[in-house]
Design an enzyme around this catalytic site. Sequence first.
Site, PDB file in Angstrom:
ATOM      1  CB  VAL A  17      -0.984  -0.004   1.197  1.00 48.79           C
ATOM      2  CG1 VAL A  17      -1.836   1.256   1.199  1.00 48.79           C
ATOM      3  CG2 VAL A  17      -1.871  -1.238   1.151  1.00 48.79           C
ATOM      4  NE  ARG A  52       8.532  -1.788  -1.713  1.00 50.64           N
ATOM      5  CZ  ARG A  52       7.666  -2.283  -2.602  1.00 50.64           C
ATOM      6  NH1 ARG A  52       8.071  -3.145  -3.505  1.00 50.64           N
ATOM      7  NH2 ARG A  52       6.399  -1.927  -2.569  1.00 50.64           N
ATOM      8  CD  GLU A 132     -13.365   6.245   3.674  1.00 56.47           C
ATOM      9  OE1 GLU A 132     -14.026   7.246   3.942  1.00 56.47           O
ATOM     10  OE2 GLU A 132     -13.798   5.083   3.823  1.00 56.47           O
ATOM     11  N   GLY A 137     -11.029  -1.137   1.911  1.00 62.80           N
ATOM     12  CA  GLY A 137     -10.037  -0.752   0.890  1.00 62.80           C
ATOM     13  C   GLY A 137     -10.382   0.588   0.262  1.00 62.80           C
ATOM     14  CB  ILE A 139     -15.574   0.940  -0.437  1.00 59.71           C
ATOM     15  CG1 ILE A 139     -15.408  -0.314  -1.283  1.00 59.71           C
ATOM     16  CG2 ILE A 139     -17.027   1.408  -0.435  1.00 59.71           C
ATOM     17  CD1 ILE A 139     -16.145  -1.532  -0.724  1.00 59.71           C
ATOM     18  CD  GLU A 193      -3.787  -7.088   6.675  1.00 60.00           C
ATOM     19  OE1 GLU A 193      -3.065  -6.385   7.361  1.00 60.00           O
ATOM     20  OE2 GLU A 193      -4.463  -6.639   5.730  1.00 60.00           O
ATOM     21  CG  ASP A 204      -8.349  -7.629   7.959  1.00 68.48           C
ATOM     22  OD1 ASP A 204      -7.502  -6.756   8.198  1.00 68.48           O
ATOM     23  OD2 ASP A 204      -9.184  -7.523   7.040  1.00 68.48           O
ATOM     24  CE  LYS A 208     -10.145  -4.637   6.531  1.00 66.67           C
ATOM     25  NZ  LYS A 208      -9.931  -5.632   5.467  1.00 66.67           N
ATOM     26  N   GLY A 305      -5.607  -4.628  -1.754  1.00 59.00           N
ATOM     27  CA  GLY A 305      -4.645  -4.433  -2.837  1.00 59.00           C
ATOM     28  C   GLY A 305      -4.075  -3.021  -2.805  1.00 59.00           C
TER      29      GLY A 305
HETATM   30  N1  HSE Z   1      -5.826  -8.106   3.974  1.00 59.17           N
HETATM   31  C1  HSE Z   1      -6.896  -7.202   3.818  1.00 59.17           C
HETATM   32  C2  HSE Z   1      -7.975  -7.852   2.984  1.00 59.17           C
HETATM   33  C3  HSE Z   1      -6.407  -5.940   3.163  1.00 59.17           C
HETATM   34  O1  HSE Z   1      -7.716  -8.901   2.374  1.00 59.17           O
HETATM   35  O2  HSE Z   1      -9.077  -7.351   2.912  1.00 59.17           O
HETATM   36  C4  HSE Z   1      -7.379  -4.805   3.218  1.00 59.17           C
HETATM   37  O3  HSE Z   1      -7.633  -4.399   4.519  1.00 59.17           O
END
Ligand code: HSE
Length: 447
Positions: A17, A52, A132, A137, A139, A193, A204, A208, A305
């Site tokens: 990201v 990088r 946000e 992601g 949205i 992740e 995860d 959220k 992503g």
């Molecule tokens: N690993 C998370 C997913 C990334 O697959 O949704 C986005 O938060």
Amino acid sequence: MDRVKKQAIAILGCGVVGGATAKLLTQDIDFLKKRTNLTFFLKYIIDTNFARAKELNLDSSLFKSNLDEVLEDPEVAVVVELVGGTTFAKNAALKILNAKKHLVTANKALLAMHGVELFAAARKNKVSISFEASCGGGIPIIRAIYDGLIANKQDALYGIVNGTCNYILTEMTLNGVSYKKALKEAQEKGLAEADPTLDVSGMDSAHKLAILSSITFGMQIDVDSIPVSGIDKLDLLDINSGKELGYIIKLIAMARLVDGKLAIRVAPSFIRKEHPLAWVTGSFNAISLYSHALGHSMYYGRGAGGSPTASAVVSDIISVFLGTAEKTFSTLPIWPDKTKPAPLLPDGEGKGRYYLRINAKDCAGVLSKIASVFAENDISISSVLQKELVEETAGEQITGAYVPVIIITHKVKEENMRKAIAKIDAFDFVKSKIVYIHIMDEHEEIF
Ligand code: HSE
């Protein structure tokens, strides 16, 4: 609303990201400045992996290894935390806020676990935290809830909020791909992740859900109070049996008000194939909200992503420079002194429908014994599917042959369902623990 005068941005962490955000802020900078009439610019990328720069075709002079040095630069207005994790990230976030820099982060685990402390530090230092990108992601779901839907009360939120899990389940359901192979593909696509256990265990999604439901319902939600089950134990047999009966499996994060109490959980759930959430495939996410004025609405887009997440990160950076981030942050219902802990629906009190698979010996009387336990617990059966005798399969702890008896119930009280499962599990004709999966029905709109 005053625009922020300092113009420099620093990105902490140049992974999937971070790299995508740096690219968006360099390759598209002319477009971004023209569109916003701002003059911000990327000044630093803090990461020890200087390679990088070459990999991403970025100017190597942007790279620094020391956060403290960057925080001393008076030109820096905002630091974007994209390192993930909760230990180093928490210390870094506190340093950023204490240096009176605005913080933008995509780190849902950090906010779900340490949000209260970080929000207090931001408030003390008169800076903002924008997040946000932490949910859904790309949205703009957080903006949708606090801004677009400001006139509404909500009574339910159902989300597919993990792109990795949705990618895996889609591949298993539509293409019969194995769980392992699908997970590997999701990792290669940069969806998962760093530790994919967080994705597949459902944690995860729980992070959220804690953030989204806190803002939706204006309540404090402790992530540890959310019952969570993931997709790592799912069997293709159940995915396919559900499909035969017209259901698609999804990892659903849901929070719903029941008589003023919050029913909340993350669990693999079957949904009717006609339901709009069933059409959300691959790494896409969707959040379905039920609001008193608007009614049902759904927010759909790429949930994981690099580039999709960078889209949300850059929108937060721009809000900092426009001065809207600070304003929004001060009014979000996330302050401990403005909200109360959520009154949770007591465990077992919820009602729902279930898919059950009982691996039973193929002999007379089995179905009638199961049916009598259901009757004792006031559970009504909606459909039954009994497969032909099958041989032992890998992953199942069964010796010898068995018949999978698949049952879909009508709505039952969770407590009754658990009692019935425990009783049936104890029958000697049951050869392995009952598999049970929630069924998510169309939400009954109460408004
Ligand atoms: N690993 C998370 C997913 C990334 O697959 O949704 C986005 O938060």
